[in-house]
Scaffold this active site. Structure first.
Site, PDB file in Angstrom:
ATOM      1  N   ASP A  55      23.194  63.244  55.696  1.00 50.28           N
ATOM      2  CA  ASP A  55      22.395  62.253  54.956  1.00 50.28           C
ATOM      3  C   ASP A  55      22.362  62.627  53.476  1.00 50.28           C
ATOM      4  O   ASP A  55      21.319  62.582  52.831  1.00 50.28           O
ATOM      5  CB  ASP A  55      20.978  62.192  55.542  1.00 50.28           C
ATOM      6  CG  ASP A  55      20.241  60.916  55.124  1.00 50.28           C
ATOM      7  OD1 ASP A  55      20.880  60.015  54.525  1.00 50.28           O
ATOM      8  OD2 ASP A  55      19.028  60.825  55.376  1.00 50.28           O
ATOM      9  N   ARG A  85      18.635  60.268  46.992  1.00 49.92           N
ATOM     10  CA  ARG A  85      17.206  60.324  47.376  1.00 49.92           C
ATOM     11  C   ARG A  85      16.873  61.633  48.077  1.00 49.92           C
ATOM     12  O   ARG A  85      15.713  62.009  48.191  1.00 49.92           O
ATOM     13  CB  ARG A  85      16.845  59.130  48.284  1.00 49.92           C
ATOM     14  CG  ARG A  85      17.576  59.125  49.602  1.00 49.92           C
ATOM     15  CD  ARG A  85      17.276  57.918  50.484  1.00 49.92           C
ATOM     16  NE  ARG A  85      18.251  57.913  51.588  1.00 49.92           N
ATOM     17  CZ  ARG A  85      19.464  57.421  51.528  1.00 49.92           C
ATOM     18  NH1 ARG A  85      19.859  56.827  50.412  1.00 49.92           N
ATOM     19  NH2 ARG A  85      20.305  57.495  52.541  1.00 49.92           N
ATOM     20  N   ASN A  86      17.893  62.333  48.567  1.00 49.67           N
ATOM     21  CA  ASN A  86      17.662  63.593  49.269  1.00 49.67           C
ATOM     22  C   ASN A  86      18.026  64.827  48.442  1.00 49.67           C
ATOM     23  O   ASN A  86      18.209  65.922  48.967  1.00 49.67           O
ATOM     24  CB  ASN A  86      18.421  63.601  50.599  1.00 49.67           C
ATOM     25  CG  ASN A  86      17.796  62.629  51.577  1.00 49.67           C
ATOM     26  OD1 ASN A  86      16.595  62.375  51.504  1.00 49.67           O
ATOM     27  ND2 ASN A  86      18.592  62.068  52.465  1.00 49.67           N
ATOM     28  N   ASP A 137      16.143  67.899  52.490  1.00 50.68           N
ATOM     29  CA  ASP A 137      16.102  67.051  53.699  1.00 50.68           C
ATOM     30  C   ASP A 137      17.060  67.531  54.781  1.00 50.68           C
ATOM     31  O   ASP A 137      18.169  67.039  54.920  1.00 50.68           O
ATOM     32  CB  ASP A 137      16.361  65.582  53.359  1.00 50.68           C
ATOM     33  CG  ASP A 137      15.082  64.919  52.935  1.00 50.68           C
ATOM     34  OD1 ASP A 137      14.557  64.091  53.671  1.00 50.68           O
ATOM     35  OD2 ASP A 137      14.570  65.313  51.865  1.00 50.68           O
TER      36      ASP A 137
HETATM   37  P1  AMP Z   1      10.687  63.969  52.024  1.00 51.51           P
HETATM   38  O1  AMP Z   1       9.851  63.742  53.231  1.00 51.51           O
HETATM   39  O2  AMP Z   1      11.319  65.307  51.977  1.00 51.51           O
HETATM   40  O3  AMP Z   1      11.677  62.863  51.800  1.00 51.51           O
HETATM   41  O4  AMP Z   1       9.680  63.920  50.772  1.00 51.51           O
HETATM   42  C1  AMP Z   1       9.059  62.736  50.324  1.00 51.51           C
HETATM   43  C2  AMP Z   1       8.939  62.767  48.807  1.00 51.51           C
HETATM   44  O5  AMP Z   1       8.116  63.842  48.387  1.00 51.51           O
HETATM   45  C3  AMP Z   1      10.263  62.976  48.085  1.00 51.51           C
HETATM   46  O6  AMP Z   1      10.956  61.775  47.864  1.00 51.51           O
HETATM   47  C4  AMP Z   1       9.840  63.644  46.781  1.00 51.51           C
HETATM   48  O7  AMP Z   1       9.474  62.660  45.841  1.00 51.51           O
HETATM   49  C5  AMP Z   1       8.615  64.425  47.197  1.00 51.51           C
HETATM   50  N1  AMP Z   1       8.981  65.836  47.449  1.00 51.51           N
HETATM   51  C6  AMP Z   1       9.428  66.386  48.597  1.00 51.51           C
HETATM   52  N2  AMP Z   1       9.677  67.703  48.465  1.00 51.51           N
HETATM   53  C7  AMP Z   1       9.370  68.003  47.175  1.00 51.51           C
HETATM   54  C8  AMP Z   1       9.416  69.220  46.405  1.00 51.51           C
HETATM   55  N3  AMP Z   1       9.846  70.361  46.921  1.00 51.51           N
HETATM   56  N4  AMP Z   1       9.028  69.157  45.119  1.00 51.51           N
HETATM   57  C9  AMP Z   1       8.605  67.994  44.578  1.00 51.51           C
HETATM   58  N5  AMP Z   1       8.550  66.830  45.246  1.00 51.51           N
HETATM   59  C10 AMP Z   1       8.922  66.826  46.534  1.00 51.51           C
END
Ligand code: AMP
Length: 406
Positions: free
Chosen positions: A166, A170-171, A184
């Site tokens: 994936d 976005r990831n 991710d």
């Molecule tokens: P995820 O579930 O990993 O897709 O996270 C959802 C959203 O949270 C992402 O799209 C980022 O905007 C934010 N996010 C996740 N991990 C981080 C991180 N380590 N630092 C800053 N923002 C994060």
């Protein structure tokens, strides 16, 4: 037996271990990740939402050290056993990685509720929204720097035998130094969580626009299919977060790709970068470059930036039918303001009005100097506007589009 062979033949080789081979996810996670006491964590604000619960910004206190900023993924109340397993699986996978371009796991909280996955904090959030917020504001070298980081992270992961499945802007997360890190690492979530994933006829759920044809057709995922996705990430980066294949339906994307069409070079994208994308999108996966080769090519481009100066925009004239559908038809724009909105340069409406450009007829005779004189100072924006002017001119004259040299 195979593992024994690998270990004997390549004693230094390290492979990642799929946590789903463990019966108990808690055992797997503690095999790789350290448990952190919840009292060391201070949650400060919610920054996003993930599949399993909120994503927060917070600070973590470590004995004898200054507290550090962290991102916390929480597992919301009422989870099922499967959700808990999948949630912790991501931490078990992440914990096995150690590379500057792969998101770092600090630890997990499993002994108290809510369960949390704690990672380094990435100030600029996910790459796709970061690029959209900074449309046209980076030099090509900076963009190549972002891509180089992603390719280095993917080289590391593919060397460990990890297939991402994936890979998409976005990831990827971006920190305050503009370092990109691959993130991710869910397994089942790849198929279930991603809003861009769609069901295929074979029943799997796949992010069609980013996925190699053989992975869509018969789920042949490999590091080579990750390389295909990487090509799409290159396209996302050089178009500042444009949606791949714009508004084509998933079905049309599959059909177009199957027929040999490929995404055209984004406006202002140097030819060598588009060539590399096209290499990543070779139909035969064995013909695609490997991640380490991609790093080498990007390093060469960074060292010899003159190679990035050739602005072979719109090199995609060899795939006219996708182009026709993909590039905005400016004949549908009735005013200068509408056109600027179409190319996402609406912020310059006042500049054009003040410069006396009242109609599109005026606009199509503009040159690079005219755009600069209006006060458009950012190089990326000048290129975007100039390319669009040339394209409009070509559409009006109904002839082929010249390449842009700015
Ligand atoms: P995820 O579930 O990993 O897709 O996270 C959802 C959203 O949270 C992402 O799209 C980022 O905007 C934010 N996010 C996740 N991990 C981080 C991180 N380590 N630092 C800053 N923002 C994060």
């Amino acid at each position: 037996m195979l593992m024994l062979f690998i270990l004997v033949s390549f004693p230094d080789a390290r492979f990642y271990i799929d946590p789903h081979t463990y019966e108990d996810p808690c055992q797997a996670v503690h095999e790789f990740a350290r448990e952190i006491e919840a009292s060391r964590i201070k949650i400060e604000k919610i920054i996003g939402s993930g599949e399993f619960g909120e994503v927060c910004y917070g600070r973590m206190r470590l004995p004898g050290k200054r507290d550090i900023p962290v991102a916390l993924k929480t597992l919301k109340a009422g989870y099922t056993e499967k959700q808990k397993r999948d949630f912790l699986a991501e931490a078990s996978i992440m914990a096995q990685f150690d590379h500057p371009n792969v998101i770092r796991l600090e630890g997990v909280v499993t002994q108290s509720k809510p369960a949390m996955i704690i990672t380094e904090y990435m100030e600029n959030g996910s790459l796709d929204s970061f690029l959209r917020r900074h449309d046209g504001q980076f030099t090509i070298i900076q963009l190549v720097g972002l891509l180089r980081g992603i390719a280095a992270g993917m080289t590391y992961l593919s060397d460990l035998g990890y297939i991402h499945r994936d890979l998409a802007a976005r990831n990827i997360l971006v920190n305050s130094n503009l370092v990109c890190k691959v993130s991710d690492f869910g397994l089942s979530r790849v198929l279930e969580d991603d809003p861009d994933a769609a069901y295929t006829t074979s029943g799997g759920k796949i992010p069609i626009r980013w996925t190699a044809p053989e992975a869509i057709a018969y789920r042949k995922f490999s590091s080579s299919s990750d390389v295909w996705s990487y090509g799409v990430v290159m396209w996302e980066v050089t178009s500042y977060g444009e949606r791949p294949y714009w508004n084509l339906t998933n079905r049309d994307v599959i059909k177009s790709v199957e027929e040999g069409y490929r995404l055209p070079a984004p406006m202002g994208c140097p030819g060598p970068l588009h060539t590399l994308m096209l290499d990543c999108w070779q139909k035969d996966r064995n013909e695609r470059p490997r991640f380490c080769q991609i790093v080498t090519v990007l390093d060469k481009l960074i060292r010899n930036p003159e190679n990035l100066k050739s602005m072979d925009t719109l090199c995609s004239l060899n795939s006219p039918s996708l182009m026709e559908r993909a590039i905005p038809d400016f004949s549908s724009c009735n005013s200068v303001n509408e056109w600027l909105d179409t190319i996402k340069m609406g912020r310059y409406k006042d500049h054009f009005a003040a410069g006396g450009y009242q109609t599109l007829g005026h606009v199509i005779s503009m040159n690079q100097g005219d755009i600069q004189r209006l006060g458009v100072t950012l190089m990326g924006h000048q290129k975007k506007i100039m390319t669009s002017v040339q394209l409009m001119r070509a559409q009006v004259l109904n002839k082929s589009v010249p390449s842009v040299h700015v």
